[in-house]
Design a protein around this motif. Structure first.
Motif, PDB file in Angstrom:
ATOM      1  N   ALA A 147       0.826  -1.213   0.000  1.00  0.00           N
ATOM      2  CA  ALA A 147       0.000   0.000   0.000  1.00  0.00           C
ATOM      3  C   ALA A 147       0.856   1.258   0.000  1.00  0.00           C
ATOM      4  CB  ALA A 147      -0.932  -0.001   1.212  1.00  0.00           C
ATOM      5  N   ASN A 148       0.381   2.269  -0.696  1.00  0.00           N
ATOM      6  CA  ASN A 148       1.051   3.569  -0.748  1.00  0.00           C
ATOM      7  C   ASN A 148       0.213   4.583   0.037  1.00  0.00           C
ATOM      8  OD1 ASN A 148       2.381   5.928  -1.314  1.00  0.00           O
ATOM      9  ND2 ASN A 148       2.017   5.877  -3.518  1.00  0.00           N
ATOM     10  N   SER A 150       1.326   7.666   0.853  1.00  0.00           N
ATOM     11  CA  SER A 150       1.939   8.984   0.727  1.00  0.00           C
ATOM     12  C   SER A 150       0.930  10.103   0.494  1.00  0.00           C
ATOM     13  CB  SER A 150       2.961   8.974  -0.412  1.00  0.00           C
ATOM     14  OG  SER A 150       2.331   8.684  -1.652  1.00  0.00           O
ATOM     15  N   ASP A 151      -0.280   9.750   0.011  1.00  0.00           N
ATOM     16  CA  ASP A 151      -1.269  10.794  -0.273  1.00  0.00           C
ATOM     17  C   ASP A 151      -2.255  10.996   0.873  1.00  0.00           C
ATOM     18  OD1 ASP A 151      -2.487   8.355  -0.523  1.00  0.00           O
ATOM     19  OD2 ASP A 151      -3.638   8.858  -2.313  1.00  0.00           O
ATOM     20  N   GLN A 187       2.819  12.642   7.891  1.00  0.00           N
ATOM     21  CA  GLN A 187       1.971  12.643   6.701  1.00  0.00           C
ATOM     22  C   GLN A 187       0.601  13.262   6.967  1.00  0.00           C
ATOM     23  OE1 GLN A 187       2.180   8.354   5.816  1.00  0.00           O
ATOM     24  NE2 GLN A 187       3.034   8.914   3.881  1.00  0.00           N
TER      25      GLN A 187
END
Length: 369
Positions: A147-148, A150-151, A187
């Motif tokens: 999973a990413n 970063s957003d 984040q």
């Protein structure tokens, strides 16, 4: 012709082929033997070229049922010799992530587990509870590793009990994607929570750059609680008020209960406004008015608002609410009741991600959604 039919149904392509089919009427099991063409060479991940077969192993894989009968693939799997002299196993691309299953069968288990407790899935597919859990846990971990996040910029935090004795786990949800996630420090820019001191402290320590938002529903809930306290106090002091409806109480502005009701409605109206400077000014005035009144329970609400003023005013700008994550909490509690209770944190975690993680399994199983 029968073997070719099963090859087409299973999607098996050269150099693999169906060598034979056996149906055991006693066990009500269909076993399909799968082999590869003699002399075939196979690629190995990370090593250039195709490599000769050194020896083979037989693997028995559970596949989707053939009508109501269990189906197994018995596959002769090659071990190839690499240029450096090492020997490595090469599996067909339809072998599952866990030993003993095909990808299609694992996809079926995942689909069922997203709709019902593990025990119910186990009964349907004739596996043990632990086998179903192992499949689900493996896929959840693979999806989380890929999973990413970063957003992720806006999250909500809530906690839910998972066993007796006040043992809780904390949920962090991506508010934009509406899914449960792991969030790492740095984040997160905005967090919607209730006014729990533990949550405020946790966000301050681990998410130092996050802006706190206390949604209006929690704020108004405190005012409603204060109103109820005033109502009970007034009913004890004036028995004539017992059973009187709120619409009638509004006419008695001199009564403290009616005054508390007006304060709550004023607070609700203030928090509906969208201009942050207007909300800020009106909320300060509201607190001042309440503190000059004789409605003691509502003064506690005014003090609470003053302590968390910036976070409450932020509602006018962010419009964040914990409603979504509290709905996830409800789904989880319902799943827990159906399963007659989950007792281990690792199981809780797996179930939560299956229910509300919106995980992407397609990169390692094209059949799983």
């Amino acid at each position: 012709m029968t073997n070719q039919l099963f090859e087409a149904a299973l999607g098996i392509k050269a150099p693999w082929y169906v060598q034979g089919v056996d149906f055991d009427t006693t066990k009500r099991q269909l076993t399909i033997a799968v082999d590869f063409v003699a002399g075939s060479r196979f690629a190995y991940p990370g090593v250039a070229g195709e490599h000769p077969v050194h020896d083979t192993q037989i693997k028995r894989l559970r596949h989707l049922n053939f009508f109501q009968h269990e189906c197994y693939l018995e596959v002769r799997v090659p071990r190839v010799r690499l240029p450096d002299g090492s020997v490595r196993l090469v599996e067909p691309d339809w072998v599952g992530q866990l030993d003993g299953f095909t990808l299609l069968f694992e996809a079926l288990v995942l689909m069922l587990a997203q709709q019902m407790p593990f025990a119910a899935v186990a009964r349907i597919v004739n596996l043990s509870w632990h086998q179903v859990h192992a499949v689900c846990s493996r896929y959840v971990e693979l999806a989380l590793a890929a999973a990413n996040l970063s957003d992720v910029s806006t999250v909500a935090i809530d906690e839910t009990s998972y066993r007796r004795g006040h043992e809780y786990l904390t949920l962090v949800a991506d508010m934009q994607a509406r899914r449960v996630v792991f969030v790492t420090p740095g984040q997160v820019t905005s967090v919607s929570i209730d006014m729990s001191p533990a949550f405020i402290k946790g966000v301050g320590e681990h998410l130092p750059n996050a802006r706190l938002t206390f949604d209006k529903f929690h704020v108004v809930a405190h005012a409603s609680k204060a109103l109820d306290t005033v109502r009970r106090q007034q009913q004890k002091a004036d028995p004539e008020l017992k059973g009187m409806r709120w619409t009638l109480l509004r006419q008695y502005a001199t009564k403290r209960t009616a005054r508390a009701w007006l304060y709550r409605e004023q607070l609700r109206e203030i928090l509906e406004r969208k201009q942050i400077h207007v909300v800020s000014e009106m909320l300060r005035q509201w607190c001042s008015n309440v503190m000059r009144s004789k409605v003691e329970p509502m003064k506690d609400v005014a003090r609470l608002i003053r302590r968390h003023f910036d976070g409450i005013v932020a509602w006018a700008q962010t419009r964040q609410t914990n409603g979504f994550i509290e709905a996830i909490n409800g789904l989880f509690q319902a799943a827990k009741r159906k399963a007659r209770g989950y007792t281990h944190f690792t199981t809780m975690r797996t179930v939560l991600f299956l229910i509300a993680g919106k995980l992407d399994f397609s990169s390692f199983n094209a059949h799983a959604s």
